[in-house]
Write an enzyme that holds these catalytic residues in place. Structure first.
Site, PDB file in Angstrom:
ATOM      1  N   LYS A 115      22.951  29.518  38.376  1.00 30.06           N
ATOM      2  CA  LYS A 115      23.407  29.177  37.025  1.00 30.06           C
ATOM      3  C   LYS A 115      23.149  27.717  36.703  1.00 30.06           C
ATOM      4  CE  LYS A 115      26.555  32.783  35.699  1.00 30.06           C
ATOM      5  NZ  LYS A 115      27.879  33.184  35.253  1.00 30.06           N
ATOM      6  N   LYS A 197      18.112  41.385  40.031  1.00 32.33           N
ATOM      7  CA  LYS A 197      19.218  42.242  39.586  1.00 32.33           C
ATOM      8  C   LYS A 197      19.210  42.384  38.062  1.00 32.33           C
ATOM      9  CE  LYS A 197      23.248  39.618  38.679  1.00 32.33           C
ATOM     10  NZ  LYS A 197      24.593  39.180  38.728  1.00 32.33           N
ATOM     11  N   LYS A 200      22.943  40.641  32.265  1.00 33.13           N
ATOM     12  CA  LYS A 200      23.111  40.551  30.811  1.00 33.13           C
ATOM     13  C   LYS A 200      22.438  39.305  30.248  1.00 33.13           C
ATOM     14  CE  LYS A 200      27.828  39.513  32.071  1.00 33.13           C
ATOM     15  NZ  LYS A 200      29.146  40.054  32.205  1.00 33.13           N
TER      16      LYS A 200
HETATM   17  P1  TYM Z   1      30.352  39.850  36.090  1.00 32.97           P
HETATM   18  O1  TYM Z   1      31.076  39.764  34.805  1.00 32.97           O
HETATM   19  O2  TYM Z   1      29.042  39.147  36.216  1.00 32.97           O
HETATM   20  O3  TYM Z   1      30.104  41.368  36.464  1.00 32.97           O
HETATM   21  C1  TYM Z   1      31.149  42.313  36.453  1.00 32.97           C
HETATM   22  C2  TYM Z   1      30.949  43.315  37.574  1.00 32.97           C
HETATM   23  O4  TYM Z   1      29.689  43.972  37.446  1.00 32.97           O
HETATM   24  C3  TYM Z   1      28.977  43.896  38.680  1.00 32.97           C
HETATM   25  N1  TYM Z   1      27.527  43.821  38.391  1.00 32.97           N
HETATM   26  C4  TYM Z   1      26.608  44.623  38.937  1.00 32.97           C
HETATM   27  N2  TYM Z   1      26.718  45.641  39.821  1.00 32.97           N
HETATM   28  C5  TYM Z   1      25.581  46.277  40.171  1.00 32.97           C
HETATM   29  N3  TYM Z   1      24.356  45.951  39.698  1.00 32.97           N
HETATM   30  C6  TYM Z   1      24.197  44.931  38.817  1.00 32.97           C
HETATM   31  N4  TYM Z   1      22.990  44.631  38.348  1.00 32.97           N
HETATM   32  C7  TYM Z   1      25.365  44.215  38.403  1.00 32.97           C
HETATM   33  N5  TYM Z   1      25.572  43.177  37.546  1.00 32.97           N
HETATM   34  C8  TYM Z   1      26.911  42.950  37.564  1.00 32.97           C
HETATM   35  C9  TYM Z   1      29.485  42.620  39.335  1.00 32.97           C
HETATM   36  O5  TYM Z   1      29.279  42.642  40.727  1.00 32.97           O
HETATM   37  C10 TYM Z   1      30.947  42.652  38.964  1.00 32.97           C
HETATM   38  O6  TYM Z   1      31.675  43.458  39.860  1.00 32.97           O
HETATM   39  N6  TYM Z   1      32.824  36.624  38.934  1.00 32.97           N
HETATM   40  C11 TYM Z   1      32.851  37.964  38.409  1.00 32.97           C
HETATM   41  C12 TYM Z   1      34.077  38.268  37.578  1.00 32.97           C
HETATM   42  C13 TYM Z   1      35.364  37.986  38.246  1.00 32.97           C
HETATM   43  C14 TYM Z   1      35.968  38.789  39.268  1.00 32.97           C
HETATM   44  C15 TYM Z   1      37.209  38.145  39.556  1.00 32.97           C
HETATM   45  C16 TYM Z   1      35.586  39.951  39.915  1.00 32.97           C
HETATM   46  C17 TYM Z   1      36.208  36.946  38.003  1.00 32.97           C
HETATM   47  N7  TYM Z   1      37.316  37.042  38.777  1.00 32.97           N
HETATM   48  C18 TYM Z   1      38.047  38.652  40.542  1.00 32.97           C
HETATM   49  C19 TYM Z   1      36.453  40.468  40.899  1.00 32.97           C
HETATM   50  C20 TYM Z   1      37.657  39.825  41.200  1.00 32.97           C
HETATM   51  C21 TYM Z   1      31.631  38.152  37.526  1.00 32.97           C
HETATM   52  O7  TYM Z   1      31.092  37.210  36.988  1.00 32.97           O
HETATM   53  O8  TYM Z   1      31.314  39.431  37.298  1.00 32.97           O
END
Ligand code: TYM
Length: 334
Positions: A115, A197, A200
Site C-alpha cells: 500500500k 489476488k 477492489k
Molecule cells: P479487506 O476489507 O481487504 O477484505 C475483507 C475480507 O475479504 C478477504 N479477501 C479475499 N479472500 C479471498 N480472495 C481474495 N481475492 C480476497 N480479497 C479479500 C480478506 O482476506 C478479508 O477476510 N484488514 C482487513 C479487515 C479487518 C479485519 C479485522 C479482518 C480489520 N480488522 C479483524 C479480520 C479481523 C481487510 O482489509 O480486509
C-alpha cells in the site's frame, strides 16, 4: 466464551467495490459459521481512512456494507453487525497495543509495503499501524476464531504475537485467536493476471467481479479471463488461470477440485468459463436483490445499527477496562 459459545470476530473495509474475493474468501464463511459461534462482524471504517476517502462516499459505502452482511444471510438479532467507529474502545485499545508493538514488526508487513508503494504521497502513521488496530478489533471481543482470506494471515500472526506478549507481562488478559481459512476460495485471483489476488483497488475493471455486477457483465468478464495455451483442464500450479476458475467454481458449488476436473474432462476452456460465469451470476443474483430490498427499509437498518453498536460496546468496554486496570491506569470512581 459468551453464553457458552466460542467467539468469532471478523471485519471488512468499507472501501471500494467489494469483489467476489471478499465474498468467497470471507463473507460466505461468516454466514456458515454464524450459528455455531457468538459472532461480531464489523464494518471497519476506521481502517478505511488509512487511504484518503471522500466523506460522503465512505458513509454511503459503510451502510451498503452493513446491508450486504445481512443480505448474505447473517441474522443481526443473533450476530452483532456494527461500525467500528461507533465503538470507541477499538481506537483506545489500539493506542495501548501500539505501545506493545515494535516498529520492526510493522515494517515487515507485506500489505504495508504494497500500500505504501501504491500511495507513495500518503504513507501515514495509520497505514503503518494498521495491523495494531486490527489486533485491537479481535482482542477486544476475546475472539477464538477469525475467518479471513489468506491475504490476512500475516496480520493474524502479529495479532497473536501482540496478545501473547501482553499476556506474558500481565497474565491471561487476552484469548489467543486462531485464523479460519475456508476450504475453497481463500485466495481468489485476478481474472486478468492469475498470479495476483483479485482486489477492489485493481485499475482494470475486467480483473475483478464486483458483487453488484449484473449477469451479462459477469459472464463477459469470465469469457475474457486470462488462461493459458495448454488446452487441458487440470488443477495445477502451472495453470493458474484455470486453477482460479476451478477454485471459484468449487467455492460456489461446494464441489472438490477433483470432482470439478472430472466434470469438465475433455471439454474446452470456453465451456468452463461459461459454467463459472453462470454459477457466479446465480450466486450473486439473490444477494443483489436482497440488498436492494433491505436498502429501502431505512428504519430496520437504523435499528440494527443502534442496537448492535450498544451490544458491541458492552463487550468491548469490558475488555478495555480490564486492560486499563492491568497496565496501571486509575480505576473509574463509580
Ligand atoms: P479487506 O476489507 O481487504 O477484505 C475483507 C475480507 O475479504 C478477504 N479477501 C479475499 N479472500 C479471498 N480472495 C481474495 N481475492 C480476497 N480479497 C479479500 C480478506 O482476506 C478479508 O477476510 N484488514 C482487513 C479487515 C479487518 C479485519 C479485522 C479482518 C480489520 N480488522 C479483524 C479480520 C479481523 C481487510 O482489509 O480486509
Amino acid at each position: 466464551m459468551i453464553d457458552g459459545k466460542k467467539v468469532l470476530f471478523s471485519g471488512m473495509q468499507s472501501t471500494g467495490n467489494l469483489t467476489l474475493g471478499n465474498y468467497l474468501g470471507a463473507l460466505k464463511n461468516w454466514v456458515a459459521l454464524a450459528d455455531e459461534y457468538e459472532c461480531f462482524y464489523c464494518v471497519v471504517d476506521e481502517h478505511s481512512i488509512t487511504v484518503r476517502q471522500d466523506p460522503a462516499v465512505l458513509r454511503k459505502r459503510a451502510r451498503a456494507l452493513l446491508i450486504l452482511y445481512i443480505a448474505a444471510g447473517i441474522d443481526p438479532d443473533k450476530a452483532c453487525l456494527y461500525y467500528q467507529s461507533h465503538v470507541s474502545a477499538h481506537a483506545e485499545l489500539a493506542w495501548i497495543l501500539n505501545c506493545f508493538t515494535y516498529m520492526g514488526e510493522m515494517n515487515r508487513m507485506t500489505q504495508f509495503k504494497d500500500k505504501s508503494a501504491k500511495h507513495a504521497d500518503n504513507i501515514n502513521v495509520g497505514l503503518f499501524a494498521y495491523p495494531v488496530l486490527m489486533a485491537a478489533d479481535i482482542l477486544l471481543y476475546q475472539a477464538d476464531l477469525v475467518p479471513v482470506g489468506s491475504d490476512q494471515l500475516q496480520h493474524l500472526e502479529i495479532c497473536r504475537d501482540i496478545a501473547q506478549r501482553f499476556n506474558n507481562i500481565y497474565g491471561d488478559v487476552f484469548t489467543i485467536p486462531e485464523a479460519y481459512i475456508g476450504k475453497a476460495g481463500a485466495r481468489i485471483m485476478s481474472l486478468q493476471n492469475p498470479e495476483k489476488k483479485m482486489s477492489k483497488s485493481d485499475e482494470n475493471p475486467n480483473a475483478s467481479i464486483y458483487l453488484m455486477d449484473d449477469r451479462d457483465t459477469i459472464i463477459r468478464k469470465f469469457r475474457r479471463a486470462v488462461t493459458d495455451s495448454e488446452g487441458q483442464i487440470a488443477y495445477r500450479d502451472e495453470q493458474p488461470g484455470i486453477r482460479n476458475l476451478l477454485d471459484i467454481y468449487c467455492a460456489c458449488t461446494g464441489k472438490t477440485p477433483d470432482d470439478a476436473v472430472a466434470e469438465f474432462s475433455g471439454r474446452g476452456y470456453g465451456d468452463l468459463k461459461s459454467a463459472v460465469g453462470e454459477i457466479v451470476a446465480d450466486t450473486l443474483d439473490p444477494l443483489q436483490k436482497r440488498c436492494a430490498e433491505l436498502t429501502k427499509d431505512k428504519g430496520y437498518i437504523d435499528s440494527v445499527i443502534k442496537n448492535n453498536a450498544e451490544k458491541a460496546s458492552f463487550y468491548a468496554t469490558k475488555t478495555l477496562r480490564k486492560v486499563q486496570h492491568k497496565i496501571g491506569f486509575p480505576d473509574r470512581i463509580r
